[in-house]
Enzyme design. Sequence first.
Site, PDB file in Angstrom:
ATOM      1  N   ALA A   1       0.843  -1.190   0.000  1.00 10.78           N
ATOM      2  CA  ALA A   1       0.000   0.000   0.000  1.00 10.78           C
ATOM      3  C   ALA A   1       0.879   1.240   0.000  1.00 10.78           C
ATOM      4  CB  ALA A   1      -0.889   0.013   1.241  1.00 10.78           C
TER       5      ALA A   1
ATOM      6  N   HIS B   1      -1.276   1.207   9.324  1.00  9.63           N
ATOM      7  CA  HIS B   1       0.075   1.658   8.953  1.00  9.63           C
ATOM      8  C   HIS B   1      -0.012   2.896   8.050  1.00  9.63           C
ATOM      9  CE1 HIS B   1       4.385   0.887   7.697  1.00  9.63           C
ATOM     10  NE2 HIS B   1       3.960   1.631   6.677  1.00  9.63           N
ATOM     11  N   GLU B   2      -0.798   2.787   6.993  1.00 10.89           N
ATOM     12  CA  GLU B   2      -0.856   3.915   6.044  1.00 10.89           C
ATOM     13  C   GLU B   2      -1.476   5.148   6.684  1.00 10.89           C
ATOM     14  OE1 GLU B   2       1.026   3.426   3.706  1.00 10.89           O
ATOM     15  OE2 GLU B   2       1.057   1.233   3.708  1.00 10.89           O
TER      16      GLU B   2
END
Length: 887
Positions: free
Chosen positions: A279, A314-315
Amino acid sequence: MTMSSKAAGRVLLPPTINPTRYSLHFTPDLASFTFSGVATIELATTKDASWNEIMMHAKELCFANASFVVKGRTEREEAVEIRVNMKETTVTFIFEMEIPKEATLVLTIEYQGFLNNQMAGFYRSSYTNIHGETKIMASTQFESLDARRAFPCWDEPARKAIFSISLTVPKHLDAFSNMPELSNKTLPGGSTKTLVFLDTPIMSTYLVAFCVGEFDYVQNQTEHGVLVRVYTPPGKSEAGLFALDCATKSLDAYNDFFGIRYPLPKLDMVAIPEFAMGAMENWGLVTYREVDLLIDPKKASSSQKQRVCTVVTHELAHQWFGNLVTMTWWDDLWLNEGFASWAENWAADVIFPQWSMWDQFTTGHLSSAMRLDALRSSHPIQVPIHRAEEVEEVFDAISYCKGGSVVKMIRAVLGMKAFQSGLGAYMKKHAYGNTETYDLWKAWEESSGLPVQEMMASWTEQMGFPIVTVIDEQWEDDKVTLQLEQFWFLSDGSELTDEEKEKNWCIPIITCTSEGTQHDMTFMREKTATVTIPLKSKDGWVKLNAGQDVPMRVKLTSEMIHRLGSGIKSKTLPASDRAALLTDTYALVKAGHMEPEALITLLSKFSDEDSYIVWCGIADILVGLDAVLEDDAYMSANFKKFAKGIVIGLNGKIGWESKDTDGHLTVLLRAMMIGLLSSFCYEDKDVSAEASKRFGAFLADRNDVISLPSDMRTAVFKIVLKNGGVTEYEQVKAYFNQTTDNAERKFVLGSLGYSEDPKLKQKTLDWTISGEIKLQDFFYPMGSVRSSSSEGRNMSWSFLKANFEKIKTMIGKASPSLMDAVIVSCSGGFCSDEKADEIEDFFKANPLPSSARKIQQTLENMRANAKFLKTLQSSALSRPEFWVSLA
Ligand code: BES
Ligand code: ZN
């Protein structure tokens, strides 16, 4: 090239011209795979601006013209020459007039580009829609150095600017970018429309994004009114709901945690059919590989849900750490990736506390960090990057996992309050700016009063980590006094030079005892230290590195290990500490610091173990030893028998059948157990019968996730393939085309190589380069052949050698991480010096500069394994009595 160097050795564009605002207009043509672009860029020149040229980054773009006007004036100055430097990926516009100093210029550039199929820059993906038609969509991937593939720019993270994006696209398609739409106008003729998006905040080029295609979406709002959407392929919007929920919850959690609101009005997350990584955190428009975003609510496995959740968290952590506050230069990449690797667990733990993310961190991130960082070919967290291209090589377990581990360590040392308030202050101070590692230390020093910089330098500025050995112990009725000593830990236990012996780390000593964790922590700054730990009972136990908050190995005395036996049995020693006891021992044995039989003896103390976390440790050891022993028939047979006993024991406890009451970790444990059955017990009558029965139910109904849950599909396919022949091979392979779900396809890719028949293994290898598998996935079957057996290992390596040019061509200019994946999938896992030499020679003759680090690490691992095999061959494990005594 006339590039100035700000910090020593960095290759940067001259600092005399600074972009402040880019207006970028793109007109993609999805039929001819091209786009045209107009870039209008506001520039501020400094008093040092001189000469008559403007140099910017650009790659694979064809320029039609360039001109500038001085803001407020009307005369337009045309470039008289446009000089493209393909090697440096720059373009220089040369003017007759000198560039005015301390002025504002508006530079306009018209150009053309390609919608490539290499998953980088502005690129195209093809996919099959629900009606079986092939469709094209276009999207962007700019990190680290590919914004220049879509528009000419100052493609460096510190050159922040405002971006105004607009797109002209066919009327029936959707298009979006970092910011919400400002206007949407149909053009004369009616077949196209122009979308203009709102100005972005000031941000780095690598975070710009836009995409064009057909989508469905689901949406929700956060508590603070941010509109969150998940875009899916048409007809699949339901598959976006899980990620949507994770996103809204984590956005709210981060808002509170950082004390700064997510600054954009919307957040879109899009599944891209062809995607090189997992991602990408583009501000306001996060892009994902389909399997890392979409969850089929009826089918998805627990591990898929956990993966999607942590990729999302995370992103979204990057929306603050990375997007709002960005590293000045790539040598502090870890500030982005290390912090997000910590935060993905923090937020997932907030959303799903029952997943025990922090325990999983120990056997996941921390283990990966130490596996890589115990090599001489590792690198420091803060790694000098001279040419920006070098950054591609450090998106690795050091930046991510060791980075995340040192953040976890600081959090343990500072306590949550000072940790969080320091972060909040850092965010406020540096919002919309750029930082270096030191800025973060400073924020934490101010919030905690502790010498963070002094403590952390040893962890981030030098590579490697310590082994702490207990060299003396004094047990008394109410306390124990331990003498500790630290050295640099190396995976292969190789001799340290005198200078290397001086390497030191500032180590927080955190202990737990039979009575609970001790809170007054001390620091070990020198080679040796003495610690005294109070105990309430005279046969109490102590464990060092409680909670595994420090990335280091610990060597306990045999007395300490003996005492810990009761903590293991009663499980009063927490799961991640129990797991670490095993994984530390394994690493120490491998490095020659302990006798191999100590590991086997310790393993047998875990016969009652049913914690998923601890089993992650056990599984690593079993699989690791199995691979190393593969080249020694006698020990291998004995070891397999021993491992089978352990695994069958677990099978007896947990069984194949899922229960309604099973928690997330139980489901993961069962999946792991069946994976281990496929490695060690596939020939067992009961195991193969059970797998065949479930496979039969699957053949009758591919959607039967009761008989064959997704969590166990890969493992059951492996068992069936190992015991079966061509028929089973074709049945498993056929599923790849029967399903449209990429997560399901991955089960096929990951298992097909396990057929015993070498002809079928070869068929699998040939399939990888047939063009039937997307480039993003084509290395998976190589890895499955490689890890299936020692024969598979040899075959996949021969395959890589024989098809090297073809594979190189296939990857072309796509992300170097794909080549790394191929190298590991085809040549990882050997345990002999001869093979390492052969592989080294091959890559000397066929150099791959951007994978050089990866190759070196793979070779070093191989040689460490070769050495380990020799150690095992001269240990008790090579003698029959040893195995008899275990039986
Ligand atoms: N920023 C990275 C994506 C990236 C990786 C860009 C390498 C350029 C080169 C993103 O935030 C990321 O880390 N993605 C991970 C997934 C994450 C959950 C660890 C990935 O793609 O594997
Ligand atoms: Zn990341």
